[in-house]
Design a protein around this motif. Structure first.
Motif, PDB file in Angstrom:
ATOM      1  N   GLY A   1      -0.822   9.426   3.578  1.00 38.78           N
ATOM      2  CA  GLY A   1      -1.798   8.695   4.386  1.00 38.78           C
ATOM      3  C   GLY A   1      -3.121   8.515   3.661  1.00 38.78           C
ATOM      4  O   GLY A   1      -3.717   7.429   3.696  1.00 38.78           O
ATOM      5  N   ASP A   2      -3.579   9.560   2.987  1.00 38.92           N
ATOM      6  CA  ASP A   2      -4.839   9.479   2.238  1.00 38.92           C
ATOM      7  C   ASP A   2      -4.729   8.468   1.097  1.00 38.92           C
ATOM      8  O   ASP A   2      -5.671   7.703   0.831  1.00 38.92           O
ATOM      9  CB  ASP A   2      -5.207  10.854   1.670  1.00 38.92           C
ATOM     10  CG  ASP A   2      -5.655  11.837   2.747  1.00 38.92           C
ATOM     11  OD1 ASP A   2      -5.964  11.387   3.868  1.00 38.92           O
ATOM     12  OD2 ASP A   2      -5.694  13.049   2.464  1.00 38.92           O
TER      13      ASP A   2
ATOM     14  N   HIS B   1       0.830  -1.208   0.000  1.00 37.59           N
ATOM     15  CA  HIS B   1       0.000   0.000   0.000  1.00 37.59           C
ATOM     16  C   HIS B   1       0.866   1.260   0.000  1.00 37.59           C
ATOM     17  O   HIS B   1       0.667   2.167  -0.817  1.00 37.59           O
ATOM     18  CB  HIS B   1      -0.952  -0.003   1.191  1.00 37.59           C
ATOM     19  CG  HIS B   1      -1.956  -1.104   1.163  1.00 37.59           C
ATOM     20  ND1 HIS B   1      -2.904  -1.230   0.164  1.00 37.59           N
ATOM     21  CD2 HIS B   1      -2.159  -2.159   2.002  1.00 37.59           C
ATOM     22  CE1 HIS B   1      -3.645  -2.301   0.385  1.00 37.59           C
ATOM     23  NE2 HIS B   1      -3.219  -2.882   1.489  1.00 37.59           N
TER      24      HIS B   1
ATOM     25  N   VAL C   1      -5.911   0.726   0.430  1.00 36.86           N
ATOM     26  CA  VAL C   1      -6.496  -0.314   1.278  1.00 36.86           C
ATOM     27  C   VAL C   1      -7.975  -0.501   0.935  1.00 36.86           C
ATOM     28  O   VAL C   1      -8.473  -1.632   0.796  1.00 36.86           O
ATOM     29  CB  VAL C   1      -6.340   0.045   2.774  1.00 36.86           C
ATOM     30  CG1 VAL C   1      -7.129  -0.921   3.639  1.00 36.86           C
ATOM     31  CG2 VAL C   1      -4.878   0.036   3.174  1.00 36.86           C
ATOM     32  N   GLU C   2      -8.682   0.609   0.775  1.00 41.01           N
ATOM     33  CA  GLU C   2     -10.117   0.568   0.457  1.00 41.01           C
ATOM     34  C   GLU C   2     -10.373  -0.152  -0.860  1.00 41.01           C
ATOM     35  O   GLU C   2     -11.272  -0.995  -0.960  1.00 41.01           O
ATOM     36  CB  GLU C   2     -10.650   2.004   0.375  1.00 41.01           C
ATOM     37  CG  GLU C   2     -12.132   2.107   0.051  1.00 41.01           C
ATOM     38  CD  GLU C   2     -12.598   3.553  -0.082  1.00 41.01           C
ATOM     39  OE1 GLU C   2     -13.745   3.765  -0.468  1.00 41.01           O
ATOM     40  OE2 GLU C   2     -11.782   4.469   0.184  1.00 41.01           O
TER      41      GLU C   2
ATOM     42  N   THR D   1       0.167  13.845   5.104  1.00 42.73           N
ATOM     43  CA  THR D   1      -1.277  13.650   5.013  1.00 42.73           C
ATOM     44  C   THR D   1      -1.665  13.041   3.673  1.00 42.73           C
ATOM     45  O   THR D   1      -2.508  12.135   3.602  1.00 42.73           O
ATOM     46  CB  THR D   1      -2.009  14.992   5.200  1.00 42.73           C
ATOM     47  OG1 THR D   1      -1.704  15.522   6.491  1.00 42.73           O
ATOM     48  CG2 THR D   1      -3.519  14.806   5.082  1.00 42.73           C
TER      49      THR D   1
ATOM     50  N   SER E   1      -4.772   4.929   2.485  1.00 47.04           N
ATOM     51  CA  SER E   1      -6.141   4.572   2.864  1.00 47.04           C
ATOM     52  C   SER E   1      -6.972   4.189   1.641  1.00 47.04           C
ATOM     53  O   SER E   1      -7.762   3.239   1.679  1.00 47.04           O
ATOM     54  CB  SER E   1      -6.814   5.732   3.601  1.00 47.04           C
ATOM     55  OG  SER E   1      -6.152   6.020   4.809  1.00 47.04           O
ATOM     56  N   ARG E   2      -6.777   4.916   0.561  1.00 47.94           N
ATOM     57  CA  ARG E   2      -7.526   4.613  -0.658  1.00 47.94           C
ATOM     58  C   ARG E   2      -7.071   3.286  -1.253  1.00 47.94           C
ATOM     59  O   ARG E   2      -7.891   2.496  -1.753  1.00 47.94           O
ATOM     60  CB  ARG E   2      -7.332   5.741  -1.698  1.00 47.94           C
ATOM     61  CG  ARG E   2      -8.097   5.530  -2.998  1.00 47.94           C
ATOM     62  CD  ARG E   2      -9.580   5.337  -2.769  1.00 47.94           C
ATOM     63  NE  ARG E   2     -10.315   5.226  -4.028  1.00 47.94           N
ATOM     64  CZ  ARG E   2     -11.504   4.656  -4.136  1.00 47.94           C
ATOM     65  NH1 ARG E   2     -12.113   4.135  -3.068  1.00 47.94           N
ATOM     66  NH2 ARG E   2     -12.112   4.600  -5.304  1.00 47.94           N
TER      67      ARG E   2
END
Length: 269
Positions: A256-257, A165, A263-264, A253, A260-261
């Motif tokens: 991190g965003d 990721h 992973v989603e 940030t 997260s995307r």
């Protein structure tokens, strides 16, 4: 090393890999086969590499030692039971963005080994950086084969799947980030009277030279920064402004965003 490679999917990335394999002599044109949904992509790949178009996915799989999945990620489950059976004992390499090893295992449970790869667009010119992981500990032959294939694109680094990721953010998204920097510097220069095209060339060539210096030196980035910065000089003003305007926080940030995307997306397939 000699092995037969089959490509299911023949888009830009598939063609980049196939072209690199042939150009570097890792795979002879006669040992390369491809198939695509419409047939057009496979024809282009065959013409470009000297390889051949397979009559079907099953025929391609049965006549390949290594099968590379390079189609649209959402089509993974279209692999039929017969095709899955043909994948038994084969080394299967996937460049399907967001598709986990678990999802691949569900489709090809009897493959000899599964490899998930995140390449990037500079692979088109042999300057790519790929990150990859195996579904299980590879044999020496499997590791050698994968490294040979990925070396045709540039460099490659093995990571744990859960690290893909953040690795994706760096090498997968990285080209767009650097292109954006060049674009913004060009716009800033044009606003202040310098030709935009010239500014972007200056930015790109400076980036290339700086990164080559970094790689060649083996030094910490901060050491190299300190060599450029003079107290209260122009570079000092630039870096101070970046920090004052929150650039370090923006980078953290944004990373991190993006993670997260990633992973989603992997959980939604």
């Amino acid at each position: 090393m000699s092995f037969k490679i089959g490509f299911i999917g023949a888009g830009n990335m598939g063609r980049a890999i196939a072209s690199g394999l042939v150009a570097k002599g890792i795979c002879a044109p006669a040992d390369l086969r491809c198939v695509s949904a419409s047939g057009k992509g496979a024809e282009i790949m065959a013409q470009k590499t000297g390889g051949s178009v397979a009559a079907s996915k099953r025929e391609l799989i049965e006549n390949s030692d290594v099968v590379i999945l390079a189609f649209k990620p959402q089509h993974l489950e279209t692999i039929t039971k017969e095709e899955a059976n043909a994948l038994a004992g084969k080394l299967v390499i996937s460049v399907l963005a967001g598709r986990t090893l678990e999802s691949m295992q569900a489709v090809a449970p009897d493959a000899a080994n599964l490899v998930r790869v995140m390449p990037n667009t500079p692979s088109q010119i042999g300057k790519g950086v790929s990150t990859y992981c195996f579904s299980k500990d590879p044999s020496a032959q499997e590791k050698e084969t994968v490294e040979a294939i990925l070396s045709s694109l540039g460099t490659a680094y093995e990571v744990a799947e859960e690290q893909l990721h953040i690795a994706t953010v760096i090498n997968g998204c990285g080209p767009a980030f650097y292109f954006r920097i060049v674009q913004l510097l060009g716009e800033a220069a044009e606003k202040r009277g310098l030709d935009k095209t010239l500014a972007m060339k200056l930015a790109a060539e400076t980036a290339i030279g700086s990164m080559e210096l970094f790689n060649a030196s083996g030094r910490d980035p901060q050491d190299l920064i300190d060599e450029v910065v003079s107290p209260n000089g122009v570079t000092h003003a630039l870096l101070t402004s970046l920090d004052r305007n929150g650039f370090p926080q923006i980078m953290d940030t944004s990373a991190g965003d993006a993670v997260s995307r990633s992973v989603e997306l992997s959980q939604s397939k």
